[in-house]
Every structure is written in structure tokens, then in C-alpha cells.
Design a protein around this motif. Structure first.
Motif, PDB file in Angstrom:
ATOM      1  N   LEU A 127      33.580  24.990 -18.686  1.00 43.11           N
ATOM      2  CA  LEU A 127      34.364  25.740 -19.628  1.00 43.11           C
ATOM      3  C   LEU A 127      33.166  25.505 -21.012  1.00 43.11           C
ATOM      4  N   LEU A 128      32.742  26.614 -21.537  1.00 45.61           N
ATOM      5  CA  LEU A 128      31.409  26.373 -22.215  1.00 45.61           C
ATOM      6  C   LEU A 128      32.430  26.479 -23.836  1.00 45.61           C
ATOM      7  N   GLY A 129      31.665  25.979 -24.846  1.00 43.06           N
ATOM      8  CA  GLY A 129      32.307  25.907 -26.092  1.00 43.06           C
ATOM      9  C   GLY A 129      32.605  27.583 -27.016  1.00 43.06           C
ATOM     10  N   SER A 130      31.719  28.378 -26.184  1.00 44.52           N
ATOM     11  CA  SER A 130      32.055  29.816 -26.367  1.00 44.52           C
ATOM     12  C   SER A 130      33.389  30.456 -25.942  1.00 44.52           C
ATOM     13  N   GLY A 131      34.124  29.571 -25.054  1.00 46.40           N
ATOM     14  CA  GLY A 131      35.169  29.903 -24.540  1.00 46.40           C
ATOM     15  C   GLY A 131      34.997  30.789 -22.916  1.00 46.40           C
ATOM     16  N   ASN A 132      33.628  31.093 -22.640  1.00 42.56           N
ATOM     17  CA  ASN A 132      33.084  31.560 -21.497  1.00 42.56           C
ATOM     18  C   ASN A 132      33.004  30.320 -20.403  1.00 42.56           C
ATOM     19  N   SER A 192      23.061  30.742 -12.328  1.00 44.54           N
ATOM     20  CA  SER A 192      24.485  30.427 -12.941  1.00 44.54           C
ATOM     21  C   SER A 192      24.833  31.710 -13.725  1.00 44.54           C
ATOM     22  N   TRP A 193      25.902  32.004 -13.682  1.00 38.53           N
ATOM     23  CA  TRP A 193      26.488  33.069 -14.387  1.00 38.53           C
ATOM     24  C   TRP A 193      27.736  32.692 -15.504  1.00 38.53           C
ATOM     25  N   GLU A 194      27.588  33.228 -16.664  1.00 36.46           N
ATOM     26  CA  GLU A 194      28.513  33.166 -17.701  1.00 36.46           C
ATOM     27  C   GLU A 194      29.515  34.284 -17.813  1.00 36.46           C
ATOM     28  N   ALA A 195      30.589  34.090 -17.953  1.00 36.37           N
ATOM     29  CA  ALA A 195      31.760  35.092 -18.025  1.00 36.37           C
ATOM     30  C   ALA A 195      33.014  34.598 -18.694  1.00 36.37           C
ATOM     31  N   PRO A 196      33.789  35.469 -19.236  1.00 36.25           N
ATOM     32  CA  PRO A 196      35.028  34.984 -19.664  1.00 36.25           C
ATOM     33  C   PRO A 196      36.085  34.931 -18.782  1.00 36.25           C
ATOM     34  N   THR A 197      35.853  35.506 -17.630  1.00 39.50           N
ATOM     35  CA  THR A 197      36.968  35.665 -16.591  1.00 39.50           C
ATOM     36  C   THR A 197      36.117  35.111 -15.118  1.00 39.50           C
ATOM     37  N   VAL A 198      36.914  34.403 -14.611  1.00 40.03           N
ATOM     38  CA  VAL A 198      36.442  33.755 -13.234  1.00 40.03           C
ATOM     39  C   VAL A 198      37.647  34.071 -12.294  1.00 40.03           C
ATOM     40  N   VAL A 245      37.789  23.002 -11.612  1.00 41.09           N
ATOM     41  CA  VAL A 245      38.162  23.042 -13.088  1.00 41.09           C
ATOM     42  C   VAL A 245      39.437  22.388 -13.075  1.00 41.09           C
ATOM     43  N   ASP A 246      39.619  21.248 -12.302  1.00 41.04           N
ATOM     44  CA  ASP A 246      40.743  20.297 -12.471  1.00 41.04           C
ATOM     45  C   ASP A 246      42.116  20.855 -12.349  1.00 41.04           C
ATOM     46  N   LEU A 247      42.163  21.956 -11.214  1.00 35.67           N
ATOM     47  CA  LEU A 247      43.172  22.414 -10.957  1.00 35.67           C
ATOM     48  C   LEU A 247      43.620  22.287  -9.443  1.00 35.67           C
ATOM     49  N   SER A 248      45.004  21.901  -9.516  1.00 38.19           N
ATOM     50  CA  SER A 248      45.532  21.812  -7.880  1.00 38.19           C
ATOM     51  C   SER A 248      46.144  23.124  -7.297  1.00 38.19           C
ATOM     52  N   VAL A 249      45.394  23.867  -6.327  1.00 36.67           N
ATOM     53  CA  VAL A 249      45.707  25.009  -5.812  1.00 36.67           C
ATOM     54  C   VAL A 249      46.384  24.790  -4.387  1.00 36.67           C
ATOM     55  N   PRO A 250      47.599  24.788  -4.273  1.00 36.27           N
ATOM     56  CA  PRO A 250      48.154  24.529  -3.057  1.00 36.27           C
ATOM     57  C   PRO A 250      48.068  25.314  -1.924  1.00 36.27           C
ATOM     58  N   ILE A 251      46.828  25.394  -1.292  1.00 38.21           N
ATOM     59  CA  ILE A 251      46.796  26.278   0.126  1.00 38.21           C
ATOM     60  C   ILE A 251      46.089  25.464   0.974  1.00 38.21           C
ATOM     61  N   VAL A 252      46.644  25.481   2.175  1.00 38.55           N
ATOM     62  CA  VAL A 252      46.243  24.780   3.300  1.00 38.55           C
ATOM     63  C   VAL A 252      45.697  25.973   4.343  1.00 38.55           C
ATOM     64  N   PRO A 253      44.721  25.394   4.901  1.00 34.44           N
ATOM     65  CA  PRO A 253      44.221  26.145   6.008  1.00 34.44           C
ATOM     66  C   PRO A 253      44.880  25.970   7.316  1.00 34.44           C
ATOM     67  N   LYS A 254      45.218  27.353   7.896  1.00 33.26           N
ATOM     68  CA  LYS A 254      46.079  27.311   9.062  1.00 33.26           C
ATOM     69  C   LYS A 254      45.262  27.781  10.096  1.00 33.26           C
ATOM     70  N   ARG A 255      44.690  27.727  11.203  1.00 30.12           N
ATOM     71  CA  ARG A 255      43.662  28.227  12.291  1.00 30.12           C
ATOM     72  C   ARG A 255      44.701  29.160  12.907  1.00 30.12           C
ATOM     73  N   GLY A 256      44.241  30.212  13.209  1.00 24.78           N
ATOM     74  CA  GLY A 256      44.754  31.402  13.949  1.00 24.78           C
ATOM     75  C   GLY A 256      43.745  31.666  15.095  1.00 24.78           C
ATOM     76  N   GLN A 257      43.936  31.618  16.282  1.00 25.68           N
ATOM     77  CA  GLN A 257      42.888  31.700  17.554  1.00 25.68           C
ATOM     78  C   GLN A 257      43.226  33.312  17.733  1.00 25.68           C
ATOM     79  N   PRO A 289      42.556  29.668 -19.914  1.00 25.35           N
ATOM     80  CA  PRO A 289      42.332  30.755 -20.212  1.00 25.35           C
ATOM     81  C   PRO A 289      41.294  31.488 -19.558  1.00 25.35           C
ATOM     82  N   GLY A 290      41.496  32.722 -18.869  1.00 24.11           N
ATOM     83  CA  GLY A 290      40.291  33.505 -18.034  1.00 24.11           C
ATOM     84  C   GLY A 290      40.217  32.910 -16.636  1.00 24.11           C
TER      85      GLY A 290
END
Lengths: 103, 394
Positions: free
Chosen positions: B178-183, B193-199, B214-226, B344-345
């Protein structure tokens, strides 16, 4: 009969038991132990199937079971590789149109 | 290279591309970045179903209806069928215990507007002449449809590109700051690198590692499907097929239907679908093996034996290849869609498990509406990434 009866290296064709098969409704005779493709060529049939998209004729190509160009519907089962499937008494073989049909 | 844009989407699978298309259509400048090639992940190793019958009444079923409608509109807008087909589906029932549970399930689905019914053995055989004798009944819905994932991704890519969407492949995202500009600044492996307000985190099974940046916990686990693929054969029946067995054990944990040890170990259940090319896709397994997406002898054997149990005639059919994909699974079986609290974003659109193909258009559309702050016709709070509580990455 389209058969080589005296091969320069393999020698004369040996005697073999006769097997009866039906191809597109027509009775053919074959030699016991030979592959379907060989029996069909011996009987003068070279179109084994028609392709799915363009309806073009196909027959034997690799002759060793790899290319699947020679597949036909045999005893109601589509996609049988005739170059590596031996004839059997009473076998019903049909020219496969496209991917064929289950019977 | 460094550039500014409106939205950076991390992940170029079917979800990332759908999101990219809808955002581009909404007038945003979009850059999609993927660590791999085209259809390298789960989007290229899956079946092609827009499946209704497996879904419990609730948001997943509702979204599938909306997604199907969107697909139909896209087929017209893109002038591309994307191999859409509507063969209908049957869920095969093997005993009275399964029948009782499926009767109830079908009633619930019908009350939600799904056109599904139970049919007896005789009617099941009319649609599927080669079914094993032990099938006593089946469900039938003509709603179950399919669309080819590769064609869908190509179409989103082509139509998005016309609107200016950029796609960068074989370049992994390595940091998001996160940059000081909010981007947000998204830095890639090649130094760009790319700068954008939304990722947007659309990295599927890999979404947790993007969230962690970005220090977030996203609770997704990989489940293998053959999945095992057959040679091209003539249609072996009218519809696509699933089995009730697995569904029933999910609906009723103490159900009388017992899964075999093999079925349990591999998470095996039948999914038997005819592709546009005339080959059959046979699946599938549900395995927790981390990020290993190799196929296994046990998995392939399990799938083949399972299929033969329902369709003995398949013993006459040649197998061409097998593939495996990592389905991104969430704790509650619902996708994660929305903006993260205190970031935010920063949005996540991931966690579709086995419904990525079915839900791609509606996901892309809803995400675009969320990013653009458009009025949304439906409540999507229950999909919010903030529903799991704490946001800090452990």
C-alpha cells in the motif's frame, strides 16, 4: 482374393482354417488367426470408416494398433482397432460412420 | 516496466478473466497478471458443467441460475456459442435409503424453482440404456448445462482485450504494498510493477498466498480433483450422470449408505459428462494433498472402477488421458467475493471449489459492480471475505 500366396521371404501361404464373418451384411471368408483388417483387404475392402467431420474414407494406416485410423464397429462396439483384433467365427463388422453408434 | 492502471487482477483463470471482462466493459483499465500460462490451473483441468442438481437451496443455487442467464446473454453478445450444450443431468440412486433422502432434496430444490424430478428405473433406462441393473431410480433435470472452459476463457480474453484489457502471463506477483497515495503497488517477478487503486485476488487455490502479501488470511485450501478422459465415442446415453451416494452422505452424515474405504480415501464420486468433442470426462476425486496436482494410479483406477459400476459398457471404451486440478475450497462451501475490511481497494474473488465454470460470469459481474460501487440487485454479504472474522494473517 487379394492375398500374396507366394511371398519372396516368407514363402508360400500355409493352409489355414476358414472363419466366416459378416461385413456390412455381406458374408466374407477369412483365415483363422488373422486380423480383421487383413481379412477385409484380402476380400477387396479398403474403406473401413468415414471421418466424423468431412465424411472422408479411411482404412489401414499404421497397422500396429497405434493410429486408430482403421477402427470399425465390431459386434456392436464402436472404435474397435481392426488391425490388432483377430477375426472370430460369426463376427459382425460394420463400416463406422463418424464415431458410430452403440448397438 | 512500471505502469498505472485502474484495476490489477491477480490470477488469469476463468474467474480472473471474467472479472477482467466485466470491469473493462464498465470502463476500467484492467491488467490481469498470472504466474502461469493460459488455462494452466484448475480452469484447464475440470469438467465443463453448469450444474444445478448438486446444489443445496441457497445462494449457490441462486447464483447458478443467474450465471446461466448471463452465459446465454454472453453467447449472443460475443456471437460465440462457447460450445454451450444443454443435455440435462441425472443423479443415480442405488437403494431405498438414498431414494428417501433424494426425494426430500428434490422437493427442496423444486421449492427453489429448480426444474427437477424423480424418475423410476424404467424411465431412467429410456434415457440411459446402458445403466447397471442395480440403479433403482434417478433424478432428472433438463436445466443442467455445460460450456467449454477453454472457449469461455478465450472469449473473455478476446472481448476484454478489445476493450483494452491487458493480460500478462508467466510472471508471478511477488509483493503487494500500500502506497502513501492510497494506491496498491503490485510487484512482479520480472521486476515490473503496476500501481492501481484496486487489486483483485482471483488466484483460486493460490489466493491465500496473495492475501498473505497484504497480511490477510484467506481461508481457502486446495482440493485435488482427478478426471479421466475417454476416447471419442458415440453418445452412450442422453444426459450427463452423477451418483446420489456421495451427495447423500454429505446431506446426512449418518446416512445408511456407506462409502467404501477407497471412496472415502479418495473422496470419490461419479461425474460422467460428454464433452463437445465427443469424449467423456469421468470423475472425480476430492483429495487434500496440498499443491500437488499430479494424477495417481489409485485415483485413475478408482474413477474407472466407479464408472464401470454404473455403466458396465464403458469397459469397451479406451482411456486417453487423465488430469488433475486444484479446486479452491472454503470452510462453508461458498465463494469469497468482496472487499476486505481495513484494506480499501483490495478485493478477493476466489474459492469456487468445483463451480468456477458455472459461476464465472456472475462472479465477474458482481465483482465489477462492487468495484464500481454500482447498485447490486441482490445481497452478497454472505460471500464477503470478512465473514470469517479476524483479518490478520497468522
Amino acid at each position: 482374393m487379394n492375398r500374396i500366396v507366394d511371398h519372396p521371404i516368407l514363402g508360400p501361404l500355409s493352409e489355414a482354417e476358414v472363419v466366416h464373418i459378416i461385413v456390412d451384411g455381406v458374408p466374407f471368408t477369412a483365415r483363422k488367426g488373422e486380423m480383421i483388417a487383413s481379412a477385409l483387404i484380402a476380400n477387396g475392402k479398403s474403406t473401413f470408416r468415414k471421418t466424423v467431420k468431412r465424411n472422408e474414407p479411411r482404412g489401414i494406416y499404421c497397422g500396429i494398433g497405434r493410429c486408430t485410423d482403421c477402427v470399425m464397429t465390431v459386434n456392436g462396439i464402436p472404435n474397435v482397432r481392426t488391425c490388432v483384433t483377430a477375426v472370430e467365427e460369426g463376427m459382425v463388422i460394420e463400416t463406422q460412420m463418424g464415431s458410430g453408434e452403440w448397438q | 516496466m512500471t505502469g498505472g492502471t485502474d484495476v490489477v487482477i491477480v490470477g488469469g483463470g476463468i474467474i480472473g478473466l471474467a472479472a477482467g471482462y466485466f470491469l473493462s466493459k464498465a470502463g476500467k483499465r484492467v491488467v490481469v497478471i498470472d504466474k502461469g500460462g493460459f488455462a494452466d490451473g484448475a480452469s484447464g483441468a475440470c469438467d465443463d458443467m453448469i450444474l444445478f442438481q448438486s446444489k443445496k437451496p441457497g445462494i449457490n443455487l441462486e447464483l447458478t441460475f443467474e450465471s446461466l442467464e448471463l452465459y446465454k446473454r454472453l453467447i449472443v453478445d460475443f456471437d460465440d456459442s462457447m460450445q454451450f450444450k444443454n443435455l440435462g443431468g441425472m443423479v443415480l440412486i442405488e437403494n431405498e435409503a438414498e431414494l428417501a433422502i433424494m426425494e426430500q432434496f428434490v422437493r427442496e430444490q423444486r421449492s427453489y424453482g429448480l426444474d427437477v424430478e424423480l424418475i423410476d428405473q424404467q424411465d431412467a433406462r429410456k434415457k440411459q440404456p446402458f445403466l447397471s441393473d442395480h440403479i433403482i431410480a434417478s433424478t432428472y433435470s433438463m436445466m443442467d448445462s455445460q460450456i467449454d472452459p477453454f472457449h469461455v476463457m478465450r472469449a473473455f480474453e478476446k472481448q476484454g482485450s478489445k476493450l483494452g484489457m491487458q493480460i500478462i502471463r508467466r510472471n508471478a506477483v511477488e509483493a503487494i504494498d500500500l502506497l502513501g497515495s492510497g494506491n496498491w503497488k503490485v510487484s512482479c517477478a520480472d521486476g515490473s510493477s503496476w500501481e492501481a487503486p484496486t487489486v483483485v485476488n482471483a488466484a483460486g487455490a493460490w489466493a491465500p498466498s496473495i492475501g498473505a502479501m497484504v497480511d490477510l488470511s484467506v481461508p481457502i485450501v486446495p482440493k485435488r480433483g482427478q478426471i479421466v478422459l475417454s476416447e471419442r465415442i458415440p453418445p452412450i446415453g442422453e444426459t450427463n450422470l452423477w451418483n446420489a451416494k456421495y451427495l447423500v452422505t454429505k446431506l446426512h452424515k449418518d446416512s445408511a449408505t456407506a462409502l467404501s474405504e477407497e471412496e472415502k480415501a479418495l473422496g470419490l464420486s461419479l461425474a460422467f459428462t460428454r464433452s463437445a468433442g465427443g469424449t467423456y470426462l469421468m470423475g472425480s476425486t476430492r483429495e487434500y494433498v496440498g499443491y500437488d496436482k499430479s494424477t495417481t494410479i489409485a485415483g485413475i483406477k478408482g474413477i474407472i472402477n466407479l464408472t464401470l459400476g454404473y455403466l458396465p459398457r464403458m469397459s469397451e471404451v479406451g482411456i486417453v488421458r487423465a488430469m488433475a486440478g486444484l479446486r479452491p475450497e472454503t470452510p462453508d462451501g461458498k465463494m469469497i467475493l468482496g472487499e476486505h475490511a481495513d484494506r480499501p481497494g483490495f478485493f478477493t474473488a476466489a474459492g469456487h471449489e468445483g463451480d468456477g465454470i458455472a459461476l464465472a460470469p456472475i462472479t465477474g459481474k458482481l465483482l465489477s459492480d462492487l468495484v464500481c460501487n454500482n447498485r447490486i440487485e441482490r445481497r452478497v454479504d454472505e460471500l464477503s471475505p470478512n465473514r470469517f472474522g479476524g483479518t490478520a494473517h497468522e
